[in-house]
Structure formats: C-alpha cells, structure tokens
Write a protein that holds these residues in place. Structure first.
Motif, PDB file in Angstrom:
ATOM      1  N   THR A 105       0.826  -1.204   0.000  1.00 60.73           N
ATOM      2  CA  THR A 105       0.000   0.000   0.000  1.00 60.73           C
ATOM      3  C   THR A 105       0.864   1.260   0.000  1.00 60.73           C
ATOM      4  OG1 THR A 105      -1.713  -1.205   1.200  1.00 60.73           O
ATOM      5  CG2 THR A 105      -1.905   1.180   1.160  1.00 60.73           C
ATOM      6  N   LEU A 108       1.944   1.853  -3.576  1.00 61.31           N
ATOM      7  CA  LEU A 108       0.866   2.447  -4.368  1.00 61.31           C
ATOM      8  C   LEU A 108       0.665   3.911  -4.009  1.00 61.31           C
ATOM      9  CD1 LEU A 108      -2.435   3.185  -4.510  1.00 61.31           C
ATOM     10  CD2 LEU A 108      -1.338   2.118  -6.479  1.00 61.31           C
ATOM     11  N   THR A 109       0.757   4.227  -2.721  1.00 59.04           N
ATOM     12  CA  THR A 109       0.578   5.613  -2.280  1.00 59.04           C
ATOM     13  C   THR A 109       1.632   6.513  -2.900  1.00 59.04           C
ATOM     14  OG1 THR A 109      -0.381   4.860  -0.178  1.00 59.04           O
ATOM     15  CG2 THR A 109       0.436   7.122  -0.260  1.00 59.04           C
ATOM     16  N   LEU A 112       0.982   6.904  -6.609  1.00 55.79           N
ATOM     17  CA  LEU A 112      -0.115   7.833  -6.849  1.00 55.79           C
ATOM     18  C   LEU A 112       0.336   9.271  -6.645  1.00 55.79           C
ATOM     19  CD1 LEU A 112      -3.107   8.185  -7.504  1.00 55.79           C
ATOM     20  CD2 LEU A 112      -3.638   7.741  -5.105  1.00 55.79           C
ATOM     21  N   SER A 206      -0.567  13.277   2.463  1.00 56.13           N
ATOM     22  CA  SER A 206      -1.035  11.903   2.297  1.00 56.13           C
ATOM     23  C   SER A 206      -1.912  11.513   3.472  1.00 56.13           C
ATOM     24  CB  SER A 206       0.160  10.946   2.198  1.00 56.13           C
ATOM     25  OG  SER A 206      -0.271   9.604   2.175  1.00 56.13           O
ATOM     26  N   ILE A 234      -3.289  13.402  -1.433  1.00 56.23           N
ATOM     27  CA  ILE A 234      -3.312  11.988  -1.799  1.00 56.23           C
ATOM     28  C   ILE A 234      -4.107  11.217  -0.744  1.00 56.23           C
ATOM     29  CG2 ILE A 234      -1.917   9.974  -2.404  1.00 56.23           C
ATOM     30  CD1 ILE A 234      -1.403  12.451  -4.192  1.00 56.23           C
ATOM     31  N   ASN A 235      -5.118  10.479  -1.173  1.00 53.08           N
ATOM     32  CA  ASN A 235      -5.916   9.703  -0.220  1.00 53.08           C
ATOM     33  C   ASN A 235      -5.943   8.239  -0.623  1.00 53.08           C
ATOM     34  OD1 ASN A 235      -7.590   8.844   1.800  1.00 53.08           O
ATOM     35  ND2 ASN A 235      -9.423   9.898   1.062  1.00 53.08           N
ATOM     36  N   THR A 236      -5.291   7.412   0.188  1.00 48.01           N
ATOM     37  CA  THR A 236      -5.339   5.954  -0.007  1.00 48.01           C
ATOM     38  C   THR A 236      -5.877   5.266   1.248  1.00 48.01           C
ATOM     39  OG1 THR A 236      -2.990   5.846   0.624  1.00 48.01           O
ATOM     40  CG2 THR A 236      -3.483   5.853  -1.728  1.00 48.01           C
ATOM     41  N   SER A 237      -6.630   6.003   2.044  1.00 46.00           N
ATOM     42  CA  SER A 237      -7.194   5.454   3.287  1.00 46.00           C
ATOM     43  C   SER A 237      -8.659   5.091   3.097  1.00 46.00           C
ATOM     44  CB  SER A 237      -7.010   6.449   4.428  1.00 46.00           C
ATOM     45  OG  SER A 237      -7.479   5.906   5.637  1.00 46.00           O
ATOM     46  N   ASP A 262      -7.426   6.981  -4.371  1.00 45.07           N
ATOM     47  CA  ASP A 262      -7.637   5.541  -4.544  1.00 45.07           C
ATOM     48  C   ASP A 262      -8.948   5.119  -3.893  1.00 45.07           C
ATOM     49  OD1 ASP A 262      -6.892   2.876  -5.301  1.00 45.07           O
ATOM     50  OD2 ASP A 262      -6.299   2.489  -3.237  1.00 45.07           O
ATOM     51  N   HIS A 286      -9.579   1.732  -5.843  1.00 42.55           N
ATOM     52  CA  HIS A 286      -9.254   1.140  -4.537  1.00 42.55           C
ATOM     53  C   HIS A 286      -8.329  -0.071  -4.694  1.00 42.55           C
ATOM     54  CE1 HIS A 286     -10.904   0.930  -0.177  1.00 42.55           C
ATOM     55  NE2 HIS A 286      -9.655   0.493  -0.220  1.00 42.55           N
ATOM     56  N   GLY A 288      -5.048  -0.155  -3.447  1.00 42.12           N
ATOM     57  CA  GLY A 288      -3.885   0.050  -2.581  1.00 42.12           C
ATOM     58  C   GLY A 288      -3.080  -1.203  -2.281  1.00 42.12           C
TER      59      GLY A 288
END
Length: 320
Positions: A105, A108-109, A112, A206, A234-237, A262, A286, A288
């Motif tokens: 993850t 990926l973050t 991104l 992030s 950046i949002n991967t949560s 994501d 999605h 991640g």
C-alpha cells in the motif's frame, strides 16, 4: 462436526483450500460483483464463521440475524464496514489483516503521489488523443517531488513505510497523529506538526489515518483553504475522510494543485461523479493492496484467523 462458514467473494485458491479442509464452505463465487444484500442476510443466518471484504456492510441486522456466528474475518486492514460494538456485545470475534499489506500500500501511495505531481495520466491521455504535436517549455509541467515537503496524516504502519520511501527522494517529512511518536520521529527523521501546520506547509499531503466518527470529513473546506495552491492531496485510506464536495470546489477553483484518490465516499464511484470530470485528479479503483502476492497473503491471514476463532482460540489479529 465441521463448522459452516460463508465467504462473500471468490478468494485465492490457497486460502480457500485452508478453509475447505476444516469447514463446510459456502461462497458467493462471482469475482466481479459483491454479494447482494438479501443473499448475505440469508446465507449468514446459521453460519459459524464469516469471511468478508470491505464491500460488505456487516451491520447490526446481519449480526443479530446470525444466530450461530462466532467469528467475522475481514480481508482488509480497515473494519469500518463491521459493527464491532454489536459483535462484541454478542461475543463475536472480529479480525482484520494488518501488516501484510503495509509495504504494497505504501508503494501504491507513493506511485499515486508521483502520478499526480507529474501529471502522468493526463500526459498519457494527451499523447493518445493525438494532441502531442511539438515540445514546448511549459507543456504538461508538474510539481517536483525531490526535496519537497510531505505531510502524513496518520503515522501507522503504512504512514511509516511511506516516510521511508519519501526519505529516498530527500523529502522533508512531517506527520500529524493522535499521539506523538518520538521514537519513530528519531528513527526516521520526522517532524511532528499540528494538522493546521501540516496542511499549510506541505507540498504533498497523504491521508493514511483510519476512518472513524472522529475522522469523518477531517479534510473539508476549512482545511483545503489552508493548503498551498501548488499542493497535492493523496488519499489511499478511506473516502469518507475527505469532504468530496469541498475537494471538487478546491480543485475546480485551482485553490490546490491536484488530488490523487484511490478511495471514494461511495464505491464503486459513479462515472457521473464531478471529481472524475477534472484533469487534475488521478483516480484509481481502490487498489492500494492489489499486488498478487499481497492479496494472497491477506486471504491466507484472514482464513487462518477465522479458523483459530472457530476453534475457540484467540486469533492473531483480533480487533475486539
């Protein structure tokens, strides 16, 4: 007598074999669509164990309807899709899969972040549309990543892994967390900041904090106003941490440079969602933790914890 379990989506064969050896397995076997609500309610009524994904709302109705349920094993780190309070009241164990997806993850973050800063998707689309006719000095220019300031909201495992990657790009890394982590600050060379300071000073922000009632719309109009006009979010949560209407407005009005997402408030995101209209937004479905190796590991961890709970033992990743 073998316990009966229900799996809400087709999972990797290795994990399925682990479960089939010791359980009577029932499974929704369509990979490309979630189990319908009415099927989920029916199938969970008399099972001993439930193997689910974040796409399923394991809410009060499901839990109270499942008279034999002992364990809910979630193939994800987050578990905001599960009513943990109700599960605890009924002595039902809830597990998740932390740790195993941390590095994937974080990869990926950072990917991104780079795609957003350097306008990679926009540039690829520009070329494919036949718009590239010449080289010009300021054509499709983006933001530098090396030497920039990165602000991380939520310094859990993934946040720490992201910080390590950022240090390889000589970035200054700041973080905001519920509690300070002096030992990690020293180990990784991080600086603690208030949320307001982090938003005001960072070139990249992030989001890696869990989604809870306290973090719902943590980033809204007020917070976006604090950000630099050259900043990337950046949002991967989880999507619900950001007020998407406020984000759209900030991006549309060029109050911030760009966003890489994501995750969305509602998933799958509608193709009519206004954020998808903007060229300064990189959007992903999605993914991640979506490496082959990591997804197989996640499924195996979820399966093993489910079996431990069914045997009356304590799962390794017990949430409640």
């Amino acid at each position: 007598m073998k316990p009966t379990i229900y799996i809400t989506r087709k999972i990797p064969d290795e994990a399925l074999q682990i479960l089939e050896e010791e359980c009577n397995v029932k499974m929704w076997d369509k990979e490309d669509q979630p189990v319908p609500r009415e099927v989920l309610v029916k199938e969970t009524r008399e099972v001993d164990g439930l193997f689910c994904l974040l796409t399923e709302a394991i809410d009060k109705e499901i839990i109270e309807n499942a008279s034999h349920l002992k364990v809910v094993s979630n193939m994800a780190v987050g578990y905001d899709n599960i009513d943990v309070e109700t599960a605890s009241q009924k002595n039902i164990m809830v597990t998740n899969t932390p740790g195993v997806l941390t590095e994937t993850t974080a990869d990926l973050t950072f990917a991104l972040l780079m795609s957003t800063a350097r306008r990679l998707i926009e540039s690829s689309n520009y070329l494919r549309a036949g718009k590239w006719s010449t080289w010009s000095p300021m054509q499709l220019t983006g933001q530098d990543i090396h030497g920039a300031k990165l602000g991380i909201i939520g310094l859990g495992r993934i946040g720490q892994a992201l910080a390590k990657r950022a240090k390889g790009f000589d970035m200054e890394v700041y973080y905001y967390n519920r509690s300070r982590k002096p030992k990690i600050e020293e180990e990784l060379g991080l600086q603690y900041a208030s949320l307001e300071e982090l938003l005001s000073d960072s070139d990249f922000i992030s989001i890696l904090t869990p989604y809870t009632a306290e973090t719902h719309h943590l980033i809204g109009e007020k917070e976006l106003q604090l950000m630099k006009s050259s900043a990337c979010l950046i949002n991967t949560s989880r999507g619900g941490i950001v007020n998407e209407d406020a984000l759209y407005s900030a991006l549309k009005q060029k109050k911030i440079w760009a966003a890489g997402l994501d995750v969305f408030d509602e998933e799958p995101v509608s193709l009519n969602h206004p954020l998808l209209e903007l060229s300064n937004v990189v959007t992903l479905p999605h993914i991640g933790s979506a490496s082959i190796a990591t997804r197989k590991k996640m499924a195996a961890v979820a399966a093993e914890d489910l079996l431990l709970g069914l045997k009356g033992e304590t799962p390794k990743h017990l949430v409640n």
